[in-house]
Scaffold this motif. Structure first.
Motif, mmCIF file in Angstrom:
data_model
loop_
_atom_site.group_PDB
_atom_site.id
_atom_site.type_symbol
_atom_site.label_atom_id
_atom_site.label_comp_id
_atom_site.label_asym_id
_atom_site.label_seq_id
_atom_site.Cartn_x
_atom_site.Cartn_y
_atom_site.Cartn_z
ATOM 1 N N ARG A 111 -14.923 -14.407 -17.148
ATOM 2 C CA ARG A 111 -14.569 -13.124 -16.540
ATOM 3 C C ARG A 111 -13.520 -12.398 -17.374
ATOM 4 O O ARG A 111 -13.584 -11.165 -17.539
ATOM 5 C CB ARG A 111 -14.033 -13.354 -15.118
ATOM 6 C CG ARG A 111 -13.685 -12.056 -14.385
ATOM 7 C CD ARG A 111 -14.913 -11.137 -14.256
ATOM 8 N NE ARG A 111 -14.583 -9.863 -13.691
ATOM 9 C CZ ARG A 111 -14.503 -9.624 -12.364
ATOM 10 N NH1 ARG A 111 -14.748 -10.613 -11.499
ATOM 11 N NH2 ARG A 111 -14.201 -8.423 -11.926
ATOM 12 N N GLU A 122 -14.236 -8.729 -18.799
ATOM 13 C CA GLU A 122 -13.391 -7.645 -18.292
ATOM 14 C C GLU A 122 -12.547 -7.033 -19.399
ATOM 15 O O GLU A 122 -12.366 -5.811 -19.450
ATOM 16 C CB GLU A 122 -12.486 -8.190 -17.185
ATOM 17 C CG GLU A 122 -11.706 -7.128 -16.430
ATOM 18 C CD GLU A 122 -12.587 -6.213 -15.579
ATOM 19 O OE1 GLU A 122 -12.147 -5.089 -15.275
ATOM 20 O OE2 GLU A 122 -13.704 -6.630 -15.245
ATOM 21 N N ALA A 143 -8.361 -10.076 -13.027
ATOM 22 C CA ALA A 143 -9.764 -10.299 -12.674
ATOM 23 C C ALA A 143 -10.166 -11.742 -12.952
ATOM 24 O O ALA A 143 -10.906 -12.357 -12.175
ATOM 25 C CB ALA A 143 -10.655 -9.336 -13.466
#
Length: 644
Positions: A144, A148, A122
Motif C-alpha cells: 500500500r 500510494e 495509508a
C-alpha cells in the motif's frame, strides 16, 4: 517563455511514454537500479547532501548574490548619473532571509513531505486492516505504501530525480520492494525541492514588487499576489532553482548519456520488421538480443546519469574557484551573473580550507599510487577522501558537490609537495582532475569506476574481468551492509569469489583479514559497525602511533612482506590464512624492533636522511629473516605432504 514551453513539451512527451506497458528490458533495468539503492543509508545520505546543498545555497550564496546585485545596481546608477540610487529601478535580487522568507522555506518543506506522510498513513491503515499474521500485515503495508506514494508523487507533477521507467511487476512483493526503494529516494528529495521552489518564488515576487517602487504596505500585498499567481517565467526560474538544489538540473553530459541509453533501449524493444524465416529477420533478432544485453549492461555499469552529471557539473564549477568567473563573459542575465560570483567565492574559500586541512594532515584525497605508500596509508588508519575529526577519519564524499573544492585544495597541496616540475596552473588543473576522478567512486557510478579500473590493470585480464562481472551482480546494497555489521574485522577480499562473498552476510567472514604492516588486525567496534549501516557518513578509527608518525615524517613507508617466497628457484605461495598468520608474526616482530631502536640514544643522534635509511634497512632485515625461516618451513611441509 520559450524555456518554459520547452520544459512543458518535455514533460508531455515523458508522461505520454509512461502510458505504454514497461518492457522486460525496462523491468530488468529498474530492478538493477533498486538493488543499487536498496539500503538504509542511501536515503540518509541523500538527506544529508540535500540539507547541505539547500543550506549553502540559501544561507551562504543568497547573501553573496544579494550583495553583488546591490553593488551592480550602485554602479549602474552611478553610470546613469543618478546618485540617489532608486533601488526599484536597478535591483534584480532582494534580501529574502527575513521572517516571511524562512517561513516560506519551512512551509515548502512541509508541502514536499506531505505525499510521504499520506502514503505512510495509508500503509499503516492497510497493515492494521490485514487479518493475517505479522508478515501478512507487513506485506500489505509495504504494498500500500508503494502504490500510494506513487499516486501522491504523480499528483504533484514534478519530474522524478531518478531516470527510471515506472514499472509494475506481477509479484506483489517484488513490485512493492522495487517501487518502495525508488519511491523513498523521490520522497527524500521532495521536501527540499519544494522548499527551494517556494523560496525562489518568494524571492522573485518580492523583487518584482520592489521594482515597481511601491510603499511598504502595497509592496507586501503585491508580493503576495505575485506569489499566489506567478507568471510562466517565474515558475520556470523557480523550477530551475529547485532542480539545481536537488541535482535534477540537466546538462550536456546527462543529456548525451540519456540519449544513448534511450536509443539502445528503443533498439531492444523494436520488433523485427522482416518476414519470419528470412536471413534479414534472423539478423534483426540477433541485433535485438544484443541491444537487450547492452541495455541491461548499461543499467548495471551506469545505472544513473542525471544525478551524477548534475553533481559533476556543480563540482567542476565550485572546484574551479576564481577561474569560474570566466563564465561571466558568457552570461548576460543579472541573476545568473550573481550566481556565478557566489559560486566562485564559495569555491575559492573551500579550496583554501582544503589546502590548509591537507597541510595539517587532516584531509585525504585518493589512495596513493604506489603499493608501498598505500600500505603506509593503511598502517596510519587513513581512509581516502576523508576528513579527520578527533581520532576518527570520516568519508565526506556523500556530501558532494559542496565538498569537491575541499578535495581540490587538498590535491593542490599534495601536488605542490610531491610534484615540483609542474607550473602552478598545471597543478591546479591536475587537482581539479583528481576531484573529478573521485566522482566515479560514488554509489551512482561505482560500477563504471570498477570497469575503468579493470581495463587499466596490466596482465591477468581474464581474472580481473571475472572479478568485475561478479561485482556487478545486483545484490541489494543492504545485504553488504548487514555483512559488515556482523563482522567486527575489516577484510581484504582478493579474487572474484571473495568479492562476491564480501557482500553476503555470514560468508564475508571467510575472506582474509586486512592485517596491516605492523601485524595489527583492523578491528571495528560495535559503534562503527552500527554507524556503517545507519549513519550517512562512514568513519574509521585512526591507527597512528609513534612508529607510523615517524615513518610519515621521514617520507618513507611501512610495508608488508610478500605473500609468496622463493627458495632454490622454487616459488612457495601462502594461502590466505597462512599469510594472515605470517603478517601478524612479522609485523609484531618489526614493531618491537623499530620501537626499541627509535627510542634509543643512537637514533636521536642521526640526521633525518640517516634515520630514513636505517629504518628501511631494519624493516628489510626483519622481512628477510622471517622469510628465510618461513620458506624453510614451507619447503619442509611440501616434502612431507603426500602427493596424490
Amino acid at each position: 517563455m520559450a524555456d518554459s514551453c520547452a520544459q512543458a513539451r518535455e514533460r508531455l512527451v515523458k508522461e505520454t511514454a509512461r502510458l505504454r506497458p514497461a518492457s522486460q528490458t525496462e523491468k530488468a533495468g529498474t530492478a538493477v537500479k533498486a538493488a543499487f539503492l536498496g539500503s538504509i543509508v542511501t536515503p540518509l545520505r541523500a538527506l544529508g547532501g540535500n540539507s547541505i546543498s539547500l543550506g549553502v545555497r540559501t544561507l551562504v550564496q543568497h547573501p553573496l548574490e544579494v550583495g553583488f546585485d546591490y553593488i551592480r545596481a550602485v554602479g549602474k546608477s552611478a553610470f546613469a548619473g543618478d546618485i540617489a540610487l532608486p533601488p526599484h529601478q536597478y535591483r534584480e535580487m532582494v534580501w529574502s532571509l527575513d521572517r516571511e522568507g524562512l517561513g516560506t522555506l519551512w512551509r515548502g518543506a512541509k508541502k514536499g513531505a506531505a505525499p510521504t506522510v499520506a502514503a505512510a498513513r495509508a500503509a499503516a491503515a492497510a497493515g492494521r486492516a490485514e487479518q493475517g499474521g505479522i508478515m501478512a500485515q507487513v506485506k500489505a503495508a509495504v504494498v500500500r505504501f508503494s502504490t500510494e506514494l506513487s499516486v501522491q508523487l504523480d499528483a504533484e507533477g514534478v519530474e522524478r530525480v531518478l531516470e527510471h521507467r515506472e514499472t509494475r511487476y506481477t509479484n506483489d512483493v517484488s513490485d512493492a520492494v522495487v517501487n518502495t526503494v525508488l519511491g523513498a529516494m523521490e520522497a527524500v528529495d521532495r521536501p527540499y525541492w519544494r522548499a527551494a521552489y517556494d523560496f525562489s518564488m518568494y524571492t522573485q515576487s518580492k523583487a518584482m514588487a520592489a521594482a515597481q517602487g511601491l510603499s511598504k504596505d502595497r509592496l507586501q500585498a503585491e508580493s503576495a499576489r505575485l506569489f499566489a499567481t506567478p507568471t510562466d517565467e517565474m515558475v520556470f526560474r523557480a523550477s530551475d532553482h529547485a532542480n539545481y538544489i536537488t541535482f535534477r538540473n540537466k546538462n550536456l553530459l546527462s543529456k548525451a548519456a540519456s540519449t544513448i541509453k534511450q536509443g539502445v533501449m528503443h533498439m531492444a524493444d523494436k520488433a523485427p520488421t522482416a518476414k519470419e524465416g528470412t536471413l534479414r529477420y534472423d539478423k534483426e533478432r540477433v541485433m535485438q538480443g544484443s541491444a537487450k544485453a547492452l541495455s541491461v549492461g548499461l543499467d548495471v555499469t551506469v545505472p544513473f546519469t542525471g544525478v551524477p552529471s548534475a553533481i559533476a557539473g556543480q563540482s567542476s564549477i565550485l572546484s574551479a574557484g576564481p577561474l569560474s568567473l570566466v563564465r561571466l563573459l558568457m552570461s548576460k542575465h543579472p541573476v545568473a551573473r550573481a550566481r556565478i560570483v557566489s559560486e566562485a567565492a564559495v569555491g575559492t574559500a573551500l579550496i583554501a580550507a582544503g589546502y590548509q586541512l591537507a597541510a595539517e594532515g587532516l584531509l585525504t584525497t585518493a589512495l596513493p599510487d604506489t603499493e608501498a605508500e598505500r600500505e603506509q596509508f593503511e598502517a596510519e588508519g587513513r581512509e581516502p577522501w576523508s576528513i579527520r575529526i578527533g581520532k576518527e577519519w570520516i568519508d565526506i564524499r556523500p556530501f558532494m558537490p559542496i565538498m569537491a573544492p575541499l578535495f581540490t585544495g587538498a590535491a593542490m597541496r599534495g601536488l605542490k609537495q610531491n610534484d615540483t616540475e609542474r607550473t602552478k596552473s598545471e597543478r591546479s588543473m591536475a587537482a581539479v582532475g583528481t576531484t573529478m576522478k573521485m566522482l566515479t567512486q560514488q554509489v551512482y557510478l561505482e560500477t563504471l569506476d570498477r570497469a575503468i579500473s579493470t581495463l587499466k590493470l596490466p596482465g591477468k585480464k581474464l581474472e580481473k574481468v571475472g572479478e568485475f562481472v561478479v561485482s556487478t551482480i545486483p545484490i541489494p546494497s543492504v545485504l553488504g551492509q548487514v555483512a559488515r555489521l556482523m563482522d567486527n574485522t575489516k577484510r581484504r577480499p582478493d579474487g572474484a569469489l571473495e568479492r562476491f562473498r564480501a557482500r553476503l552476510p555470514g560468508l564475508s567472514q571467510l575472506n582474509p583479514v586486512a592485517v596491516d604492516a605492523l601485524g595489527r588486525d583492523p578491528s571495528r567496534s560495535a559503534g562503527e559497525r552500527i554507524a556503517d549501516v545507519f549513519a550517512p557518513l562512514r568513519g574509521s578509527q585512526s591507527r597512528e602511533n609513534d612508529i607510523t608518525k615517524e615513518f610519515a615524517r621521514l617520507g618513507i613507508s611501512l610495508t608488508r612482506p610478500e605473500q609468496s617466497s622463493t627458495l632454490g628457484g622454487v616459488k612457495y605461495e601462502r594461502s590466505g590464512k597462512e599469510y594472515e598468520a605470517y603478517l601478524r608474526q612479522v609485523g609484531a616482530a618489526k614493531e618491537q624492533v623499530l620501537r626499541e631502536y627509535i627510542s634509543g640514544a643512537e637514533y636521536r643522534g642521526l640526521t633525518d636522511q640517516q634515520k630514513a635509511i636505517v629504518l628501511l634497512n631494519i624493516q628489510d632485515r626483519v622481512h628477510d629473516w622471517h622469510r628465510q625461516m618461513d620458506v624453510g618451513r614451507m619447503a619442509q611441509k611440501s616434502l612431507t605432504t603426500p602427493r596424490p
